[in-house]
Structures are given as structure tokens and as C-alpha cells.
Design a protein around this motif. Sequence first.
Motif, PDB file in Angstrom:
ATOM      1  N   UNK A 128      -6.172   7.762  -8.920  1.00  0.00           N
ATOM      2  CA  UNK A 128      -6.046   8.559  -7.679  1.00  0.00           C
ATOM      3  C   UNK A 128      -7.299   8.507  -6.828  1.00  0.00           C
ATOM      4  N   UNK A 129      -7.065   8.847  -5.568  1.00  0.00           N
ATOM      5  CA  UNK A 129      -8.130   9.000  -4.606  1.00  0.00           C
ATOM      6  C   UNK A 129      -8.746  10.405  -4.754  1.00  0.00           C
ATOM      7  N   UNK A 171      -0.873   7.369  -2.519  1.00  0.00           N
ATOM      8  CA  UNK A 171      -1.494   6.039  -2.652  1.00  0.00           C
ATOM      9  C   UNK A 171      -2.426   6.097  -3.862  1.00  0.00           C
ATOM     10  N   UNK A 172      -2.503   5.016  -4.611  1.00  0.00           N
ATOM     11  CA  UNK A 172      -3.516   4.972  -5.667  1.00  0.00           C
ATOM     12  C   UNK A 172      -4.062   3.559  -5.843  1.00  0.00           C
ATOM     13  N   UNK A 173      -5.058   3.427  -6.698  1.00  0.00           N
ATOM     14  CA  UNK A 173      -5.817   2.168  -6.762  1.00  0.00           C
ATOM     15  C   UNK A 173      -5.164   1.088  -7.620  1.00  0.00           C
ATOM     16  N   UNK A 174      -3.947   1.353  -8.152  1.00  0.00           N
ATOM     17  CA  UNK A 174      -3.311   0.323  -8.980  1.00  0.00           C
ATOM     18  C   UNK A 174      -3.081  -0.949  -8.180  1.00  0.00           C
ATOM     19  N   UNK A 194      -4.038  -1.532  -4.491  1.00  0.00           N
ATOM     20  CA  UNK A 194      -4.646  -0.884  -3.315  1.00  0.00           C
ATOM     21  C   UNK A 194      -4.071  -1.357  -1.972  1.00  0.00           C
ATOM     22  N   UNK A 195      -3.507  -2.570  -1.937  1.00  0.00           N
ATOM     23  CA  UNK A 195      -2.959  -3.062  -0.662  1.00  0.00           C
ATOM     24  C   UNK A 195      -1.634  -2.398  -0.319  1.00  0.00           C
ATOM     25  N   UNK A 196      -0.986  -1.754  -1.308  1.00  0.00           N
ATOM     26  CA  UNK A 196       0.293  -1.078  -1.051  1.00  0.00           C
ATOM     27  C   UNK A 196       0.017   0.359  -0.618  1.00  0.00           C
ATOM     28  N   UNK A 197       0.672   0.815   0.464  1.00  0.00           N
ATOM     29  CA  UNK A 197       0.413   2.180   0.925  1.00  0.00           C
ATOM     30  C   UNK A 197       0.903   3.265  -0.041  1.00  0.00           C
ATOM     31  N   UNK A 198       1.793   2.917  -0.961  1.00  0.00           N
ATOM     32  CA  UNK A 198       2.325   3.905  -1.905  1.00  0.00           C
ATOM     33  C   UNK A 198       3.479   3.293  -2.659  1.00  0.00           C
ATOM     34  N   UNK A 199       4.207   4.105  -3.442  1.00  0.00           N
ATOM     35  CA  UNK A 199       5.355   3.552  -4.169  1.00  0.00           C
ATOM     36  C   UNK A 199       6.669   3.821  -3.430  1.00  0.00           C
ATOM     37  N   UNK A 255       1.443  11.983   4.726  1.00  0.00           N
ATOM     38  CA  UNK A 255       1.059  10.848   3.878  1.00  0.00           C
ATOM     39  C   UNK A 255      -0.392  11.026   3.385  1.00  0.00           C
ATOM     40  N   UNK A 256      -0.969  12.186   3.627  1.00  0.00           N
ATOM     41  CA  UNK A 256      -2.386  12.438   3.362  1.00  0.00           C
ATOM     42  C   UNK A 256      -3.011  12.859   4.682  1.00  0.00           C
ATOM     43  N   UNK A 257      -3.045  11.907   5.604  1.00  0.00           N
ATOM     44  CA  UNK A 257      -3.682  12.141   6.908  1.00  0.00           C
ATOM     45  C   UNK A 257      -2.714  12.637   7.979  1.00  0.00           C
ATOM     46  N   UNK A 258      -1.450  12.170   7.919  1.00  0.00           N
ATOM     47  CA  UNK A 258      -0.543  12.354   9.053  1.00  0.00           C
ATOM     48  C   UNK A 258       0.823  12.851   8.630  1.00  0.00           C
ATOM     49  N   UNK A 259       1.535  13.454   9.583  1.00  0.00           N
ATOM     50  CA  UNK A 259       2.920  13.869   9.364  1.00  0.00           C
ATOM     51  C   UNK A 259       3.776  12.612   9.147  1.00  0.00           C
ATOM     52  N   UNK A 260       4.545  12.603   8.072  1.00  0.00           N
ATOM     53  CA  UNK A 260       5.355  11.413   7.761  1.00  0.00           C
ATOM     54  C   UNK A 260       6.341  11.106   8.886  1.00  0.00           C
ATOM     55  N   UNK A 261       6.963  12.138   9.462  1.00  0.00           N
ATOM     56  CA  UNK A 261       8.006  11.909  10.478  1.00  0.00           C
ATOM     57  C   UNK A 261       7.469  11.257  11.752  1.00  0.00           C
TER      58      UNK A 261
END
Length: 334
Positions: A214-215, A263-266, A268-273, A296-302
Amino acid sequence: MNISLSRFLVEQQRAKGHISAELRLLLEVVARACKSISHAVNKGALGGVLGSAESENVQGEVQKKLDIIANEVLIEANEWGGHLAAMASEEMDSIHIVPNRYPQGEYLLLFDPLDGSSNIDVNVSIGTIFSVLKKQDSQEGVSESSFLQPGRQQVAAGYCVYGPQTTLVLTVGDGVFMFTLDREQGSFVLTQSDVQIPEDTKEFAINMSNMRHWDQPVRRYIDECLQGKEGPRGKDFNMRWIASMVADVHRILTRGGVFMYPWDKREPHKPGKLRLMYEANPMSWLIEQAGGAAINGQQRILDLQPTQLHERVSVILGSKNEVERLHSYHLQQS
Ligand code: AHG
Ligand code: MN
Ligand code: MN
């Protein structure tokens, strides 16, 4: 008095003017398809529906027999009604345009036909997630780009969870409503109106086995929860992880909580699962419609502008105050 899904939709169309006749038909058809998937799920080993199909989808995941069955049920149910222009699915490489022999409508249907595939064979809750968009007027014909609209433009979204009960959960932008399948009557019956998620919670859902990847903001949040009464939060937290997003989100809509697949470091180029168009957008809209939040962490997903149909995204959603706390931890980091 029992209110069936059909009656609810007629009232949404007639009295409230929230949905068009075509959208009503579309939602009826999706519900019918979910009923049929529910029957297949219930038969389990007796219906020969368990196990792997020994094929892979576009994302390189091994498909289960039920992933394919559910996908086919949804396509076949929806292609002839005249309400759709095209469909997109987690299990199909490219979009499925309504064949020429049928009339074409203006709606676009997206789905995760079977969510929680790893739970099929072990008899744990799974589901179907769907999202409906409208083709933009300016567009001639239909193509993959017709689907690349931010989640806030959805006109309907929902899921059906196949658990101890089969429950269909829906929003058309006027709150969240839950319908339970009455197997004797063969219809979905309204069992909860205007669902609201408590703003605070003592329950989180995350796959803890990924902790080392994790971040920092996610580590900080979970670490503080784990410190319980003695830590900065001053209360004990509980944890749940079903590994079917439908079932985890259903619990959150029912009693609150926070769900994270960050998002995690497994890789890193993928934004998430999780997938933006088939999972994150419809679930985020439902959560917001019930008074929760989704980022998504920083922003509203919608508000995210999709650039690819099968795009992945980091997901944090649920009880408003917890999501806002996670948001502030992410902003402090950047
Ligand atoms: P799907 O079965 O449609 O591929 O989705 C599974 C998703 C989601 O439902 C769940 O929250 C998550 O994957 C579970 O992932 P882990 O096995 O990594 O916990
Ligand atoms: Mn899924
Ligand atoms: Mn799936």
C-alpha cells in the motif's frame, strides 16, 4: 401492499418523469436477466455451472463457467428490445453493437456479468453490476468512444446480489431502492426505499494481504483503525472482506462502512484492480445517491474521464466522513 419493480418503474416514468419508456423497458429486461442468472447460480453443481471455463478474458483473467453464462444471458435478453445501441462487458474484448436485424435505441448498457468470480465455487455471495449511459446526440452511429463518458452521466445504475436472498439495488438518480426476489411470485418486490448510509462507521473492508504494497495514506488510515480505542481514532474498528464487491457494497449500503481497493505497488503502472466502467462508476453513483462518497484517493470517481473501455481505477467508497478522512490523507501526501 407489495410494490413490484415493474410498478415502481412505471411510477418513476409516469408520475415523476425520471425515466423514459425505453429506459423502463431496459431496466425490466436487466432485472429479468438477473432473475435467470440467479436461477443458474442457485442450481450450482446440479446445473453444471461451477468451475472454470478454461478461457481468459481481455484482462488476462481465467473465466469461470458462470462468467460466460451470465454474460450470454445479459446479451441475449437485451439485444432485441429496441432500447439499446450497444453493450460493453468486462468479459468481452470489444463492444457488442445491436445487430442490424433489430431496431437500435439510444441507450448503452455496461456490465460486470458476474462479480466475485472467486466465490462462485465456494458458495459465497456473488452478483451482477450494471450501468446505463445515453448515446450523445452529436454522435453518428455507435463506437467504443460512445461509452467513454464520466460516471456522473449515468442515467441508471445498480446491481443484483445472489446471496441468501437475491436483491436488486437500483438508482435512476432519485435515491437508492432495494428489491428482493420473491421466488414464488417470480418478481422483484420493493423492500427498502431511499437507502441512506450512516456518515460514520467502525467497519472497514480491504484485502489486508496487500498491506506491504500500500501507499502511505492507506497505511496510515488502516494503522490508525487498528490501534482502536488506544489510538488517535479513540474507538475499536471491525473488519470484513468478502472479495465480492457487490456483497461488500451491499453491506455498506445496509449498515455503513468503508471499502477500499486502492492502487498498490504490486503492478505500479496499473491504476488499481477494479474496473472503472463496470464496477467503480455504478457503485460510486449508488453510494453517492445514498449519502456516501466515492474517490480514487485524490478525486471523485464520477468525475473521471475514461480513456479506455476496460480501464482500471483505485477505489475508496462508503461512509462519508471516513472517505473524507482518506481524501485528506491523500491530499496531505501530494
Ligand atoms: P470479478 O470477479 O468481477 O473479477 O471481480 C472481483 C473483484 C471484486 O469483486 C472484489 O472486491 C475483488 O476483485 C477481490 O479481489 P482480491 O481477490 O484481490 O481480494
Ligand atoms: Mn467484478
Ligand atoms: Mn466479473
